[in-house]
Scaffold this motif. Structure first.
Motif, PDB file in Angstrom:
ATOM      1  N   GLU A   1      64.536  26.018 -15.906  1.00  0.00           N
ATOM      2  CA  GLU A   1      64.160  25.650 -17.281  1.00  0.00           C
ATOM      3  C   GLU A   1      62.845  24.868 -17.261  1.00  0.00           C
ATOM      4  O   GLU A   1      61.961  25.105 -18.089  1.00  0.00           O
ATOM      5  CB  GLU A   1      65.273  24.805 -17.934  1.00  0.00           C
ATOM      6  CG  GLU A   1      66.417  25.615 -18.511  1.00  0.00           C
ATOM      7  CD  GLU A   1      65.976  26.644 -19.551  1.00  0.00           C
ATOM      8  OE1 GLU A   1      65.048  26.354 -20.339  1.00  0.00           O
ATOM      9  OE2 GLU A   1      66.552  27.757 -19.558  1.00  0.00           O
ATOM     10  N   ALA A   2      62.724  23.953 -16.284  1.00  0.00           N
ATOM     11  CA  ALA A   2      61.504  23.124 -16.236  1.00  0.00           C
ATOM     12  C   ALA A   2      60.271  23.970 -15.937  1.00  0.00           C
ATOM     13  O   ALA A   2      59.178  23.687 -16.449  1.00  0.00           O
ATOM     14  CB  ALA A   2      61.672  22.022 -15.180  1.00  0.00           C
ATOM     15  N   ALA A   3      60.452  25.026 -15.141  1.00  0.00           N
ATOM     16  CA  ALA A   3      59.296  25.860 -14.781  1.00  0.00           C
ATOM     17  C   ALA A   3      58.654  26.483 -16.011  1.00  0.00           C
ATOM     18  O   ALA A   3      57.443  26.693 -16.073  1.00  0.00           O
ATOM     19  CB  ALA A   3      59.732  26.941 -13.792  1.00  0.00           C
ATOM     20  N   LYS A   4      59.486  26.748 -17.037  1.00  0.00           N
ATOM     21  CA  LYS A   4      58.963  27.383 -18.254  1.00  0.00           C
ATOM     22  C   LYS A   4      57.958  26.484 -18.968  1.00  0.00           C
ATOM     23  O   LYS A   4      57.174  26.957 -19.780  1.00  0.00           O
ATOM     24  CB  LYS A   4      60.126  27.686 -19.213  1.00  0.00           C
ATOM     25  CG  LYS A   4      61.056  28.762 -18.728  1.00  0.00           C
ATOM     26  CD  LYS A   4      62.024  29.047 -19.857  1.00  0.00           C
ATOM     27  CE  LYS A   4      63.235  29.791 -19.442  1.00  0.00           C
ATOM     28  NZ  LYS A   4      64.264  29.783 -20.468  1.00  0.00           N
ATOM     29  N   ARG A   5      58.022  25.181 -18.655  1.00  0.00           N
ATOM     30  CA  ARG A   5      57.064  24.261 -19.272  1.00  0.00           C
ATOM     31  C   ARG A   5      55.689  24.364 -18.625  1.00  0.00           C
ATOM     32  O   ARG A   5      54.707  23.868 -19.144  1.00  0.00           O
ATOM     33  CB  ARG A   5      57.567  22.806 -19.133  1.00  0.00           C
ATOM     34  CG  ARG A   5      58.979  22.563 -19.593  1.00  0.00           C
ATOM     35  CD  ARG A   5      59.051  22.471 -21.103  1.00  0.00           C
ATOM     36  NE  ARG A   5      58.436  21.250 -21.592  1.00  0.00           N
ATOM     37  CZ  ARG A   5      59.107  20.161 -21.937  1.00  0.00           C
ATOM     38  NH1 ARG A   5      60.424  20.152 -21.849  1.00  0.00           N
ATOM     39  NH2 ARG A   5      58.475  19.094 -22.385  1.00  0.00           N
ATOM     40  N   PHE A   6      55.651  24.980 -17.434  1.00  0.00           N
ATOM     41  CA  PHE A   6      54.395  24.991 -16.669  1.00  0.00           C
ATOM     42  C   PHE A   6      53.706  26.347 -16.650  1.00  0.00           C
ATOM     43  O   PHE A   6      52.510  26.427 -16.438  1.00  0.00           O
ATOM     44  CB  PHE A   6      54.659  24.544 -15.226  1.00  0.00           C
ATOM     45  CG  PHE A   6      55.066  23.112 -15.120  1.00  0.00           C
ATOM     46  CD1 PHE A   6      54.096  22.115 -14.975  1.00  0.00           C
ATOM     47  CD2 PHE A   6      56.392  22.734 -15.181  1.00  0.00           C
ATOM     48  CE1 PHE A   6      54.465  20.781 -14.896  1.00  0.00           C
ATOM     49  CE2 PHE A   6      56.766  21.405 -15.099  1.00  0.00           C
ATOM     50  CZ  PHE A   6      55.799  20.424 -14.959  1.00  0.00           C
ATOM     51  N   VAL A   7      54.469  27.424 -16.802  1.00  0.00           N
ATOM     52  CA  VAL A   7      53.863  28.753 -16.739  1.00  0.00           C
ATOM     53  C   VAL A   7      54.644  29.654 -17.692  1.00  0.00           C
ATOM     54  O   VAL A   7      55.867  29.519 -17.834  1.00  0.00           O
ATOM     55  CB  VAL A   7      53.851  29.290 -15.280  1.00  0.00           C
ATOM     56  CG1 VAL A   7      55.242  29.425 -14.711  1.00  0.00           C
ATOM     57  CG2 VAL A   7      53.113  30.603 -15.138  1.00  0.00           C
ATOM     58  N   SER A   8      53.910  30.561 -18.332  1.00  0.00           N
ATOM     59  CA  SER A   8      54.591  31.302 -19.396  1.00  0.00           C
ATOM     60  C   SER A   8      55.425  32.464 -18.852  1.00  0.00           C
ATOM     61  O   SER A   8      55.004  33.197 -17.943  1.00  0.00           O
ATOM     62  CB  SER A   8      53.568  31.772 -20.436  1.00  0.00           C
ATOM     63  OG  SER A   8      53.351  33.149 -20.312  1.00  0.00           O
ATOM     64  N   GLU A   9      56.577  32.610 -19.461  1.00  0.00           N
ATOM     65  CA  GLU A   9      57.462  33.734 -19.115  1.00  0.00           C
ATOM     66  C   GLU A   9      56.768  35.053 -19.409  1.00  0.00           C
ATOM     67  O   GLU A   9      56.920  36.033 -18.675  1.00  0.00           O
ATOM     68  CB  GLU A   9      58.735  33.668 -19.967  1.00  0.00           C
ATOM     69  CG  GLU A   9      59.736  32.669 -19.492  1.00  0.00           C
ATOM     70  CD  GLU A   9      60.941  32.652 -20.417  1.00  0.00           C
ATOM     71  OE1 GLU A   9      61.917  33.366 -20.142  1.00  0.00           O
ATOM     72  OE2 GLU A   9      60.882  31.927 -21.430  1.00  0.00           O
ATOM     73  N   LEU A  10      55.987  35.041 -20.499  1.00  0.00           N
ATOM     74  CA  LEU A  10      55.309  36.270 -20.920  1.00  0.00           C
ATOM     75  C   LEU A  10      54.346  36.757 -19.838  1.00  0.00           C
ATOM     76  O   LEU A  10      54.323  37.940 -19.485  1.00  0.00           O
ATOM     77  CB  LEU A  10      54.567  36.014 -22.241  1.00  0.00           C
ATOM     78  CG  LEU A  10      53.837  37.224 -22.826  1.00  0.00           C
ATOM     79  CD1 LEU A  10      54.813  38.352 -23.160  1.00  0.00           C
ATOM     80  CD2 LEU A  10      53.052  36.824 -24.088  1.00  0.00           C
ATOM     81  N   SER A  11      53.569  35.829 -19.287  1.00  0.00           N
ATOM     82  CA  SER A  11      52.620  36.216 -18.223  1.00  0.00           C
ATOM     83  C   SER A  11      53.379  36.804 -17.034  1.00  0.00           C
ATOM     84  O   SER A  11      53.016  37.857 -16.514  1.00  0.00           O
ATOM     85  CB  SER A  11      51.845  35.004 -17.696  1.00  0.00           C
ATOM     86  OG  SER A  11      51.220  34.358 -18.731  1.00  0.00           O
TER      87      SER A  11
END
Ligand SMILES: Cc1cc2nc3c(=O)[nH]c(=O)nc-3n(C[C@H](O)[C@H](O)[C@H](O)COP(=O)(O)O)c2cc1C
Length: 408
Positions: free
Chosen positions: A41-51
């Protein structure tokens, strides 16, 4: 070496270095690897899921629990990702995720995939964090635990960190990460050694005189360990039977520690039937004291005689009973360049290959990191290798052995 067709599960946790990961995915996809991304969950704050979804051409996996219950879904992704992956690469691995992995938690999809990854599949962990965090007692303890559990922990680099400070904790650049993944996984599946059992003996043996003294030699075990490591990287099931040495166990290698030649023989004999390749790289003492005296022998006399008796020839023992499908490989170490001795040994012991090396105390033989080897095979070939790192020499030996296996 290539990653073509490999299933790589990339685990991304919530550190600033996560911004490098879309580039890593691109590089792996260029090699035609299949890449799936599992994020905390925290990783989503740093890099976009879309990319990440776009570059991996796959959905991004984050939830253990399916978002909707009214559509067909893989209800057990916490298991299936671990089954799918040929390797799990966790980059960046935060202090928090490292702690969860070391403790065996399975509270999200990344940690549960880590636990359900099939045995013998490489787990690469790239810690990335502020230098103080990295050197903290808990992070170091947890990383040691992960190494003990069979993970390959990639030491972070030193340099400028996102915290604005300079220190150790920087995750390598995407190109270097790609290179490391390739080095670690590239051989598996392509090699004839994949799935075969390789038994390697390494190091010296100790032959006890009394309770505190022994006869031994200068073998460091480096050549045998390099061979075990290289074979494991090619996907072999490696058993390393080692005399007393000060070397860490290579990843994915089953190590059996022994002391004397007789103990080594006993350990090795268990694999006589099952092994495909036996490499005798240990410097087994030729002789042992006939008698062992408990306690400590007192220095009451001016001279002391120790009668020695021959030790078992472990390699010859294997070679004498091997089936046509099995290969036996030995080493002949000489202080002078006497190749004839190596050839004699090759024939006398009925080996398939012998690696002849000289002991010059500098670039070849015991203790040093390099070796100069000449390979002789039973079918009459002679291949002289230049002085090279033992790790490199090990790969070259395995290349030659794979060619022999091809003909079997
Ligand atoms: C701006 C920022 C940068 C961070 N960078 C890191 C980092 O590089 N490494 C790390 O271990 N934690 C870092 N953290 C802390 C983690 O995000 C935090 O411990 C989080 O709980 C990690 O969750 P996860 O391990 O489940 O992904 C950072 C936090 C912030 C706000």
């Amino acid at each position: 070496m290539s990653l073509k067709g490999k299933n790589i599960l990339l685990g991304i946790s919530g550190g600033i270095a996560a911004y490098k990961m879309p580039m890593v995915v691109r590089l792996l996809k260029k090699q035609e690897a299949n890449v799936k991304v599992v994020m905390t969950e925290a990783a989503k704050r740093f890099v976009s899921e879309l990319s990440l979804a776009t570059v991996s051409e796959e959905p991004i996996y984050t939830d253990i629990f399916p978002a909707r219950l009214d559509t067909a879904a893989d209800w057990t992704q916490h298991i299936s990702l671990g089954e799918w992956a040929d390797a799990l690469v966790i980059a960046p691995a935060t202090a928090n995720t490292i702690a969860r992995l070391a403790a065996g938690l399975a509270d999200d999809l990344l940690t549960s995939s880590f636990i359900t990854l099939r045995p013998n599949r490489p787990r690469l962990v790239f810690p990335a964090m502020d230098g103080e965090m990295f050197h903290s007692a808990s992070v170091q303890r947890n990383l040691r635990q992960l190494e003990e559990d069979g993970c390959k922990v990639i030491a972070p680099e030193s340099g400028f960190l996102a915290s604005g400070q300079c220190g150790t904790g920087r995750m390598p650049d995407p190109e270097r990460i790609e290179e490391i993944i390739e080095e670690e996984l590239g051989d598996i599946g392509k090699s004839l050694l994949t799935g075969r059992q390789v038994v390697v003996t390494a190091g010296p043996t100790r032959e006890k005189i009394d309770g505190v003294r022994f006869i031994s030699n200068y073998s460091s075990g480096k050549m045998g360990f390099a061979l075990a490591c290289a074979a494991a990287r090619r996907g072999a099931e490696v058993v390393l039977v080692s005399g007393p040495v000060a070397l860490p166990t290579p990843d994915r290698v089953e190590r059996i520690d022994v002391e004397s030649a007789e103990e080594m023989e006993e350990a090795v004999t268990r694999f006589h039937q099952s092994c495909d390749l036996f490499i005798g790289a240990a410097a087994v003492a030729d002789y042992r004291p006939e008698t062992f005296r408990a306690g400590k022998i007192k220095k009451n006399n001016e001279t002391m005689d120790i009668r020695l008796v021959r030790n078992p020839d472990i390699l010859a023992g294997f070679a004498a009973q091997k089936t046509p499908g099995q290969l036996a490989v030995g080493f002949a170490l000489e202080t002078e360049g006497n190749e004839a001795y190596a050839l004699e040994k090759l024939q006398a012991k009925q080996l398939d290959m012998i690696a002849f090396n000289t002991y010059d105390g500098k670039s070849s033989g015991f203790e040093v990191d390099t070796n100069q080897i000449t390979l002789f095979t039973a079918d009459g070939t002679r291949t002289e290798l230049p002085v090279m790192e033992k790790k490199e020499a090990a790969k070259r030996m395995l290349d030659a052995l794979e060619k022999m296996l091809e003909k079997k």
